[in-house]
Write an enzyme that holds these catalytic residues in place. Structure first.
Site, PDB file in Angstrom:
ATOM      1  N   GLY A  90       0.886  -1.265   0.017  1.00 27.20           N
ATOM      2  CA  GLY A  90       0.106  -0.020  -0.129  1.00 27.20           C
ATOM      3  C   GLY A  90       0.698   1.500  -0.029  1.00 27.20           C
ATOM      4  N   GLY A  91       0.296   2.191  -0.805  1.00 26.88           N
ATOM      5  CA  GLY A  91       1.071   3.330  -0.760  1.00 26.88           C
ATOM      6  C   GLY A  91       1.977   3.697  -1.675  1.00 26.88           C
ATOM      7  N   VAL A  92       2.590   2.769  -2.560  1.00 28.07           N
ATOM      8  CA  VAL A  92       3.670   2.775  -3.524  1.00 28.07           C
ATOM      9  C   VAL A  92       3.614   3.545  -4.744  1.00 28.07           C
ATOM     10  CG1 VAL A  92       4.951   0.817  -2.323  1.00 28.07           C
ATOM     11  CG2 VAL A  92       3.309   0.318  -4.272  1.00 28.07           C
ATOM     12  N   GLY A  93       2.247   3.706  -5.022  1.00 31.29           N
ATOM     13  CA  GLY A  93       1.844   4.230  -6.342  1.00 31.29           C
ATOM     14  C   GLY A  93       1.373   3.504  -7.469  1.00 31.29           C
ATOM     15  N   LYS A  94       0.691   2.307  -6.761  1.00 35.59           N
ATOM     16  CA  LYS A  94       0.173   1.151  -7.780  1.00 35.59           C
ATOM     17  C   LYS A  94      -0.879   1.759  -8.678  1.00 35.59           C
ATOM     18  CE  LYS A  94      -1.343  -1.478  -4.692  1.00 35.59           C
ATOM     19  NZ  LYS A  94      -0.982  -0.825  -3.708  1.00 35.59           N
ATOM     20  N   THR A  95      -1.867   2.622  -8.079  1.00 35.01           N
ATOM     21  CA  THR A  95      -2.822   3.308  -8.992  1.00 35.01           C
ATOM     22  C   THR A  95      -2.246   4.182 -10.256  1.00 35.01           C
ATOM     23  OG1 THR A  95      -4.557   3.267  -7.250  1.00 35.01           O
ATOM     24  CG2 THR A  95      -5.000   4.740  -9.078  1.00 35.01           C
ATOM     25  N   ASP A 118      -9.487  -2.550  -5.563  1.00 35.42           N
ATOM     26  CA  ASP A 118      -9.151  -2.187  -4.452  1.00 35.42           C
ATOM     27  C   ASP A 118     -10.470  -1.405  -3.553  1.00 35.42           C
ATOM     28  OD1 ASP A 118      -8.184  -1.292  -1.814  1.00 35.42           O
ATOM     29  OD2 ASP A 118      -6.375  -0.150  -2.894  1.00 35.42           O
TER      30      ASP A 118
END
Length: 405
Positions: A90-95, A118
């Site tokens: 979470g929070g690594v820029g997947k989106t 998600d």
């Protein structure tokens, strides 16, 4: 006063205000909703005509990536590989990475669908457009059709409750009646098994995502999409999503075996009460569901049609989780070729001690990746940190041009 992006040579990303509305690239778009139908092909044939560039925009990065080799030519030219799943901590820029890939595909001639599995959706934020509601929404801006879908868990829960309470009965009673075991439910009524089934179980979000994948495989209205990009949930949810078809296949198999044993022992009695047809319908439905699970499982494991892309950031915690994720994916036989290391700082040219120390720490992490037995064999792409939020189609296009080369 509106905000526009300006043409510039690569250097820090900046906004430049303008008072004129000419040649402007706006960062948000009014949503247009389309429900795919028999008219879809006509709709897409109209909108598929390539539009001339309406903006003079280009965002500027803090730094160029170290080795921008993603093999995008192969990704865009192939006809068989259609599904791309992006996942990680979470929070690594997947989106942002998933949305930028979808924009890149659309700008290179592929009618594209990007799907968020998600429960905590952020596609709307990434595209700066309202994509909520659980229906397909046309994304404004790319040269070719790009649609987005945020799976709506609450809407699906309502559908689950409605489906499990047909004719005033509970879901478990309906199911067990169809199996010829309604009497057993009556005897165990005090255990409130019906209420248990009427309450959506853990993993429902993943199950809904699986049902959407089945739609993509079977429904004619999705055939127009030549690329489908999945923005998946954080690691634990994603692994549960990928393992769910195997679990359901095994579970359905056990139920069918149980049903066969009951049938052989009680077929004469059940035929007297006219239960045979109802039971056979239930068995047929389970068989069809099992066949669909096998299709989805094969899709996730098919290196010719599917690819999983791991997204991480240069921190030890994120890299350690990415290593475990790849090990789990390998165990599940899910094809992985690429690792994106997001938010990499450039060398400091200003004498900033903090920047230099942060960069040094990140480079140690990159070296850790290169020596990691799980990650070393992947194609590593370093995506640079930029000095503004990547939001809206113009910014996503810029990001895609950096990563997907």
């Amino acid at each position: 006063m509106a905000v526009a992006w300006t043409m510039a040579s690569p250097s820090p990303l900046k906004f430049v205000p303008r008072t004129s509305f000419e040649s402007m690239g706006f960062l948000s778009y009014a949503p247009r909703r389309f429900k795919l139908s028999p008219f879809s092909e006509k709709l897409l044939s109209i909108s598929i005509q390539k539009r001339s560039s309406r903006t003079s925009l280009q965002v500027r990065a803090v730094a160029a990536p170290a080795e921008p080799v993603a093999g995008f030519d192969e990704m865009v030219s192939g006809t068989q590989r259609k599904y791309y799943l992006l996942g990680g901590k979470g929070g690594v820029g997947k989106t942002s990475c998933a949305a930028s890939l979808a924009v890149k595909f659309a700008n290179n001639g592929h009618p594209t669908l990007v799907v968020s599995t998600d429960p905590a959706h952020s596609l709307s934020d990434s595209f700066a457009q309202d994509l909520t509601g659980g229906t397909l929404v046309r994304v404004e801006g790319p040269d070719y059709p790009l649609f987005a879908l945020e799976i709506n868990p609450e809407k699906a829960r309502e559908e689950f409750r409605a489906a499990s309470q047909k004719n005033g009965g509970t879901g478990v009673k309906d199911f067990m009646d169809g199996m010829g075991l309604g009497m057993l439910v009556d005897q165990l009524g005090e255990l409130k098994l019906g209420e248990l089934l009427d309450t959506p179980p853990p993993g429902l979000d993943e199950a809904i995502a699986i049902s959407k994948v089945i739609q993509f495989l079977e429904s004619q209205e999705y055939n127009m999409f030549t690329r489908i990009v999945f923005d998946t949930a954080p690691t634990g949810h994603t692994l549960r999503l990928l393992s769910l078809p195997d679990f359901l296949d095994a579970s359905i198999g056990k139920i069918l075996k149980l049903k066969q044993k009951i049938n052989s022992a009680t077929s004469a009695i059940k035929s007297l009460f006219g239960q045979e047809n109802k039971q056979q319908d239930a068995v047929d439905k389970l068989e069809r569901l099992r066949e669909r699970m096998i299709k989805v499982r094969e899709l996730f494991h098919d290196s010719e049609s599917t690819e999983f892309v791991i997204v991480t950031i240069p921190t030890m915690m994120a890299v350690s989780e990415s290593s475990r994720l790849h090990a789990s994916l390998k165990k599940e036989s899910v094809p992985v070729k690429t690792l994106i290391v997001n938010q990499v700082l450039p060398p400091s040219a200003s004498g900033c001690k903090f920047c230099a120390m942060k960069r040094k720490d990140q480079m140690r992490t990159v070296e850790m990746i290169q020596n990691d037995p799980e990650l070393a064999g992947l194609n590593m792409i370093q995506a640079p940190l930029v000095d503004v939020e990547i939001r809206g189609v113009p910014a996503l296009k810029f990001m895609g041009d950096i990563i997907w080369k």
